[in-house]
Design an enzyme around this catalytic site. Structure first.
Site, PDB file in Angstrom:
ATOM      1  NE  ARG A 102     -35.258 -36.771 -31.287  1.00 55.85           N
ATOM      2  CZ  ARG A 102     -35.021 -35.878 -30.331  1.00 55.85           C
ATOM      3  NH1 ARG A 102     -35.215 -34.594 -30.579  1.00 55.85           N
ATOM      4  NH2 ARG A 102     -34.598 -36.238 -29.137  1.00 55.85           N
ATOM      5  CG  HIS A 129     -31.304 -30.565 -29.676  1.00 60.33           C
ATOM      6  ND1 HIS A 129     -32.391 -30.278 -30.478  1.00 60.33           N
ATOM      7  CD2 HIS A 129     -31.797 -31.275 -28.605  1.00 60.33           C
ATOM      8  CE1 HIS A 129     -33.481 -30.792 -29.932  1.00 60.33           C
ATOM      9  NE2 HIS A 129     -33.155 -31.395 -28.800  1.00 60.33           N
ATOM     10  CD  GLN A 132     -33.643 -28.502 -24.958  1.00 56.99           C
ATOM     11  OE1 GLN A 132     -34.361 -29.459 -25.211  1.00 56.99           O
ATOM     12  NE2 GLN A 132     -33.924 -27.639 -23.984  1.00 56.99           N
ATOM     13  CG  ASP A 223     -27.678 -33.887 -22.712  1.00 54.36           C
ATOM     14  OD1 ASP A 223     -28.675 -34.520 -22.311  1.00 54.36           O
ATOM     15  OD2 ASP A 223     -27.344 -33.861 -23.917  1.00 54.36           O
ATOM     16  CB  CYS A 263     -31.765 -30.666 -22.904  1.00 52.59           C
ATOM     17  SG  CYS A 263     -30.451 -31.897 -22.938  1.00 52.59           S
ATOM     18  NE  ARG A 291     -37.165 -28.078 -27.646  1.00 55.70           N
ATOM     19  CZ  ARG A 291     -36.880 -29.336 -28.031  1.00 55.70           C
ATOM     20  NH1 ARG A 291     -36.519 -30.230 -27.133  1.00 55.70           N
ATOM     21  NH2 ARG A 291     -36.937 -29.684 -29.292  1.00 55.70           N
TER      22      ARG A 291
END
Length: 306
Positions: A102, A129, A132, A223, A263, A291
């Protein structure tokens, strides 16, 4: 899923449409308990950005598979003291079975992958991402029983989530609409990539008008307006993004059976109202749980099952 064993996931586009759908099917079976797979391997988490859901979901997923997890916080490794990425990558390759990274720059992820033989997973970069979006698609599939032909509309910054949703929706036959302010568009290359994937069979629209995006949509997605590393811009962005807020009025213009996704983390009453995220259309907590299930399916696909 033997075709995925040993491969990297740096972008959703590293998968074929069929492979993505197979991961989602596997995730659904694992979640329901219809199958129980084990994978006694070691996962490394090298996270340069803060994380709650990604860190915990990967950790729990690996433990449930019977494996182990090592948290490689850059602040307590030699990465923080300037050790070259290539050197770190080659050492970790000798210790670990798989590595989730990440970080900010996609090129750093690609550098790691070029110096390792073990699978490397994109656990978030500024560009994409992918993990996700797997959870997002799993959630949508649970709600509607299908993905093909549905419409997802995203509102807000054309960030890594917008980019990954463009690819993921295109790959499973969903229509995707991205509504952003003029100077905050998603990556142009990814928009074109998504259009190429659909080959005209589904809709890929980027618009400045939230009303164009929301009409008839089954999935509304948003988001934060300022991502990690953009905190200094947060206040100045609020008036620019206010017309793109997912609120009760916007939801009324969507399909009658529309659901709302985020998310997380959410800034309530900024990009989404408290009433919507806590409302009957919200599937945010199912999305967060998924997830773990989606990543468990990904891990066992890349590593193989014992």
């Amino acid at each position: 899923m033997d075709s995925l064993k040993g491969r990297n996931l740096l972008s959703l586009a590293d998968l074929s449409s069929d492979e993505l759908k197979e991961i989602l099917q596997l995730a659904s079976k694992l979640k329901s308990g219809k199958i129980n797979l084990k994978c006694n391997k070691v996962l490394g988490l090298l996270f340069s950005k803060a994380s709650t859901r990604t860190r915990v979901s990967f950790t729990v997923a690996m433990y449930q598979l019977g494996g182990q997890v090592i948290d490689l916080n850059p602040n307590v490794t030699q990465v923080s003291r300037g050790e070259p990425l290539a050197d770190t990558a080659r050492v970790l390759d000798r210790y670990l079975d798989i590595l989730a990274i990440r970080t900010f720059e996609q090129k750093d992820l690609e550098t790691f992958a070029s110096y390792t033989k073990i699978p490397v997973i994109n656990a978030l970069t500024d560009r994409e991402h992918p993990c996700q979006v797997m959870a997002d698609l799993l959630t949508i599939q649970e709600c509607f029983g299908k993905l093909d032909g549905l419409t997802l509309s995203y509102f807000g910054d054309g960030n890594n989530m917008a980019n990954s949703l463009l690819l993921g929706c295109a790959m499973v036959g969903m229509n995707v609409r991205i509504a952003t302010p003029p100077n905050y568009l998603p990556n142009v290359e990814i928009v074109e990539q998504a259009k190429a994937i659909t080959n005209g069979k589904s809709e890929v629209i980027v618009t400045e008008d939230p009303q164009v995006a929301v009409k008839g949509a089954q999935v509304l997605y948003t988001d934060v307006w300022a991502s990690m590393g953009q905190e200094e811009e947060a206040n100045s962005r609020i008036p620019i993004f206010q017309p793109y807020q997912v609120n009760e009025k916007l939801v009324e213009s969507a399909a009658d059976d529309a659901i709302v996704l985020h998310c997380l983390p959410a800034h309530r009453d900024e990009e989404i109202t408290d009433g919507v995220i806590e409302g009957e259309r919200s599937r945010v907590w199912d999305q967060a749980e998924n997830r773990m299930h989606a990543q468990k399916a990904l891990l066992v696909s890349l590593l193989g099952s014992d």
